[in-house]
Scaffold this motif. Structure first.
Motif, PDB file in Angstrom:
ATOM      1  N   ARG A 194      21.640  41.278  72.409  1.00  0.00           N
ATOM      2  CA  ARG A 194      21.530  40.163  71.478  1.00  0.00           C
ATOM      3  C   ARG A 194      21.804  38.849  72.208  1.00  0.00           C
ATOM      4  O   ARG A 194      21.072  37.875  72.067  1.00  0.00           O
ATOM      5  CB  ARG A 194      22.510  40.357  70.324  1.00  0.00           C
ATOM      6  CG  ARG A 194      22.440  39.297  69.267  1.00  0.00           C
ATOM      7  CD  ARG A 194      23.382  39.673  68.108  1.00  0.00           C
ATOM      8  NE  ARG A 194      23.751  38.510  67.381  1.00  0.00           N
ATOM      9  CZ  ARG A 194      24.790  37.732  67.663  1.00  0.00           C
ATOM     10  NH1 ARG A 194      25.600  38.030  68.640  1.00  0.00           N
ATOM     11  NH2 ARG A 194      25.045  36.671  66.941  1.00  0.00           N
ATOM     12  N   ARG A 195      22.858  38.829  73.012  1.00  0.00           N
ATOM     13  CA  ARG A 195      23.212  37.627  73.773  1.00  0.00           C
ATOM     14  C   ARG A 195      22.076  37.251  74.728  1.00  0.00           C
ATOM     15  O   ARG A 195      21.719  36.082  74.845  1.00  0.00           O
ATOM     16  CB  ARG A 195      24.500  37.874  74.548  1.00  0.00           C
ATOM     17  CG  ARG A 195      24.914  36.719  75.398  1.00  0.00           C
ATOM     18  CD  ARG A 195      26.216  36.917  76.112  1.00  0.00           C
ATOM     19  NE  ARG A 195      26.480  38.281  76.483  1.00  0.00           N
ATOM     20  CZ  ARG A 195      27.548  38.677  77.154  1.00  0.00           C
ATOM     21  NH1 ARG A 195      28.462  37.811  77.527  1.00  0.00           N
ATOM     22  NH2 ARG A 195      27.731  39.935  77.466  1.00  0.00           N
ATOM     23  N   ARG A 216      25.576  44.080  71.873  1.00  0.00           N
ATOM     24  CA  ARG A 216      26.039  42.698  71.995  1.00  0.00           C
ATOM     25  C   ARG A 216      25.368  42.016  73.181  1.00  0.00           C
ATOM     26  O   ARG A 216      24.907  40.875  73.082  1.00  0.00           O
ATOM     27  CB  ARG A 216      27.556  42.643  72.136  1.00  0.00           C
ATOM     28  CG  ARG A 216      28.087  41.209  72.091  1.00  0.00           C
ATOM     29  CD  ARG A 216      29.587  41.112  72.295  1.00  0.00           C
ATOM     30  NE  ARG A 216      29.824  41.071  73.728  1.00  0.00           N
ATOM     31  CZ  ARG A 216      30.610  41.902  74.400  1.00  0.00           C
ATOM     32  NH1 ARG A 216      31.261  42.851  73.769  1.00  0.00           N
ATOM     33  NH2 ARG A 216      30.769  41.797  75.697  1.00  0.00           N
ATOM     34  N   GLU A 263      27.523  25.607  65.547  1.00  0.00           N
ATOM     35  CA  GLU A 263      28.551  24.947  66.337  1.00  0.00           C
ATOM     36  C   GLU A 263      28.736  25.770  67.595  1.00  0.00           C
ATOM     37  O   GLU A 263      28.561  26.983  67.561  1.00  0.00           O
ATOM     38  CB  GLU A 263      29.859  24.850  65.568  1.00  0.00           C
ATOM     39  CG  GLU A 263      29.729  23.936  64.388  1.00  0.00           C
ATOM     40  CD  GLU A 263      31.060  23.355  63.939  1.00  0.00           C
ATOM     41  OE1 GLU A 263      30.998  22.448  63.127  1.00  0.00           O
ATOM     42  OE2 GLU A 263      32.116  23.786  64.382  1.00  0.00           O
ATOM     43  N   ARG A 282      27.183  26.969  56.525  1.00  0.00           N
ATOM     44  CA  ARG A 282      27.543  28.350  56.901  1.00  0.00           C
ATOM     45  C   ARG A 282      27.619  29.255  55.672  1.00  0.00           C
ATOM     46  O   ARG A 282      27.236  30.420  55.722  1.00  0.00           O
ATOM     47  CB  ARG A 282      28.839  28.359  57.698  1.00  0.00           C
ATOM     48  CG  ARG A 282      28.632  27.918  59.145  1.00  0.00           C
ATOM     49  CD  ARG A 282      29.863  28.158  59.992  1.00  0.00           C
ATOM     50  NE  ARG A 282      30.927  27.203  59.730  1.00  0.00           N
ATOM     51  CZ  ARG A 282      30.970  25.966  60.239  1.00  0.00           C
ATOM     52  NH1 ARG A 282      30.014  25.540  61.021  1.00  0.00           N
ATOM     53  NH2 ARG A 282      31.974  25.171  59.960  1.00  0.00           N
ATOM     54  N   TRP A 288      28.919  32.000  77.856  1.00  0.00           N
ATOM     55  CA  TRP A 288      28.617  33.339  77.327  1.00  0.00           C
ATOM     56  C   TRP A 288      29.328  33.608  76.012  1.00  0.00           C
ATOM     57  O   TRP A 288      28.753  34.200  75.098  1.00  0.00           O
ATOM     58  CB  TRP A 288      28.988  34.420  78.346  1.00  0.00           C
ATOM     59  CG  TRP A 288      28.060  34.463  79.516  1.00  0.00           C
ATOM     60  CD1 TRP A 288      28.358  34.131  80.802  1.00  0.00           C
ATOM     61  CD2 TRP A 288      26.679  34.837  79.516  1.00  0.00           C
ATOM     62  NE1 TRP A 288      27.241  34.278  81.596  1.00  0.00           N
ATOM     63  CE2 TRP A 288      26.202  34.709  80.828  1.00  0.00           C
ATOM     64  CE3 TRP A 288      25.803  35.264  78.526  1.00  0.00           C
ATOM     65  CZ2 TRP A 288      24.886  34.997  81.182  1.00  0.00           C
ATOM     66  CZ3 TRP A 288      24.497  35.551  78.881  1.00  0.00           C
ATOM     67  CH2 TRP A 288      24.057  35.412  80.188  1.00  0.00           C
ATOM     68  N   ASP A 289      30.576  33.168  75.888  1.00  0.00           N
ATOM     69  CA  ASP A 289      31.294  33.431  74.633  1.00  0.00           C
ATOM     70  C   ASP A 289      30.661  32.677  73.470  1.00  0.00           C
ATOM     71  O   ASP A 289      30.693  33.135  72.332  1.00  0.00           O
ATOM     72  CB  ASP A 289      32.785  33.125  74.769  1.00  0.00           C
ATOM     73  CG  ASP A 289      33.094  31.667  75.059  1.00  0.00           C
ATOM     74  OD1 ASP A 289      32.289  31.007  75.748  1.00  0.00           O
ATOM     75  OD2 ASP A 289      34.150  31.190  74.600  1.00  0.00           O
ATOM     76  N   THR A 290      30.058  31.520  73.744  1.00  0.00           N
ATOM     77  CA  THR A 290      29.335  30.790  72.694  1.00  0.00           C
ATOM     78  C   THR A 290      28.116  31.596  72.259  1.00  0.00           C
ATOM     79  O   THR A 290      27.812  31.677  71.061  1.00  0.00           O
ATOM     80  CB  THR A 290      28.915  29.392  73.195  1.00  0.00           C
ATOM     81  OG1 THR A 290      30.092  28.665  73.554  1.00  0.00           O
ATOM     82  CG2 THR A 290      28.142  28.637  72.136  1.00  0.00           C
ATOM     83  N   ASP A 319      27.875  34.798  72.382  1.00  0.00           N
ATOM     84  CA  ASP A 319      28.386  35.949  71.622  1.00  0.00           C
ATOM     85  C   ASP A 319      28.651  35.594  70.168  1.00  0.00           C
ATOM     86  O   ASP A 319      28.492  36.416  69.276  1.00  0.00           O
ATOM     87  CB  ASP A 319      29.668  36.500  72.259  1.00  0.00           C
ATOM     88  CG  ASP A 319      29.404  37.310  73.503  1.00  0.00           C
ATOM     89  OD1 ASP A 319      28.275  37.822  73.667  1.00  0.00           O
ATOM     90  OD2 ASP A 319      30.328  37.440  74.331  1.00  0.00           O
ATOM     91  N   ARG A 320      29.074  34.352  69.928  1.00  0.00           N
ATOM     92  CA  ARG A 320      29.372  33.906  68.561  1.00  0.00           C
ATOM     93  C   ARG A 320      28.161  33.306  67.856  1.00  0.00           C
ATOM     94  O   ARG A 320      28.210  33.012  66.666  1.00  0.00           O
ATOM     95  CB  ARG A 320      30.509  32.881  68.582  1.00  0.00           C
ATOM     96  CG  ARG A 320      31.854  33.452  68.973  1.00  0.00           C
ATOM     97  CD  ARG A 320      32.982  32.439  68.799  1.00  0.00           C
ATOM     98  NE  ARG A 320      32.694  31.122  69.344  1.00  0.00           N
ATOM     99  CZ  ARG A 320      32.924  30.735  70.593  1.00  0.00           C
ATOM    100  NH1 ARG A 320      33.436  31.576  71.455  1.00  0.00           N
ATOM    101  NH2 ARG A 320      32.641  29.496  70.976  1.00  0.00           N
ATOM    102  N   ALA A 321      27.075  33.108  68.584  1.00  0.00           N
ATOM    103  CA  ALA A 321      25.874  32.499  68.009  1.00  0.00           C
ATOM    104  C   ALA A 321      25.250  33.430  66.974  1.00  0.00           C
ATOM    105  O   ALA A 321      25.328  34.656  67.098  1.00  0.00           O
ATOM    106  CB  ALA A 321      24.869  32.183  69.113  1.00  0.00           C
ATOM    107  N   PRO A 322      24.619  32.862  65.958  1.00  0.00           N
ATOM    108  CA  PRO A 322      23.993  33.707  64.929  1.00  0.00           C
ATOM    109  C   PRO A 322      22.788  34.469  65.479  1.00  0.00           C
ATOM    110  O   PRO A 322      22.068  33.971  66.359  1.00  0.00           O
ATOM    111  CB  PRO A 322      23.567  32.701  63.855  1.00  0.00           C
ATOM    112  CG  PRO A 322      23.472  31.395  64.559  1.00  0.00           C
ATOM    113  CD  PRO A 322      24.454  31.432  65.685  1.00  0.00           C
TER     114      PRO A 322
END
Length: 181
Positions: free
Chosen positions: A24-25, A21, A142, A168, A45-47, A49-52
């Motif tokens: 990738r981040r 993770r 998003e 999506r 950072w959490d954005t 983590d959720r990014a494709p």
């Protein structure tokens, strides 16, 4: 396996997941910092983590992904093409195996009110697919700051009125095709 050994194995898997993770981040952050440094500084950072995962792709892989997204969006039209040069251009843009995987699936149903764009004749196929794919990928991103920061990583998007949920769904279908090709 003893409880202690099982606990060590679970801890090792958790550590590997955290490492993956973070890698990738970091790869996504690096791409965004190069593309849009001022906007990237606003992203949490959490954005990331959720990014494709596609945000970490190199330019050549990103170009191909955009062409694939465009092909998926327009696949109902592409299935009707019989002109060998046009079909060969699609194959070259998306890859032969991926094209076959796309044809093996039914055309995706777009939400009500969303009409797939026409690729048209006489236009270069790959750039048109890439522009449509860029529009799909951007519509799926998003929050808005992530979309703006990622925009320089993609081709100039074609004008496309595609709701984020539909975008999506298309990106999920691309990932499924990637797994089967």
């Amino acid at each position: 396996m003893s409880a202690q050994a099982q606990g060590h194995a679970t801890a090792a898997l958790d550590a590997a997941a955290v490492y993956t993770r973070r890698r990738r981040r970091a790869a996504i952050a690096e791409q965004l910092l190069v593309a849009a440094p001022a906007l990237a500084a606003e992203i949490e950072w959490d954005t990331l983590d959720r990014a494709p995962a596609w945000l970490a792709l190199d330019a050549a892989a990103a170009d191909r992904l955009q062409c694939r997204a465009g092909a998926l969006l327009c696949n109902a039209e592409l299935r009707l093409w019989i002109a060998r040069p046009l079909v060969a251009a699609v194959h070259a843009a998306v890859g032969e195996r991926w094209w076959k995987a796309l044809l093996a699936r039914p055309a995706p149903l777009l939400p009500a009110g969303v009409t797939p764009p026409r690729l048209g004749e006489g236009l270069p196929v790959a750039p048109r697919l890439q522009a449509l794919g860029a529009a799909v990928l951007l519509a799926a991103l998003e929050p808005a700051v992530l979309r703006r920061a990622a925009s320089p990583l993609l081709a100039m998007p074609a004008p496309l009125d595609l709701p984020p949920d539909a975008a999506r769904a298309l990106t999920a279908a691309i990932e499924a095709l990637e797994a089967h090709s």
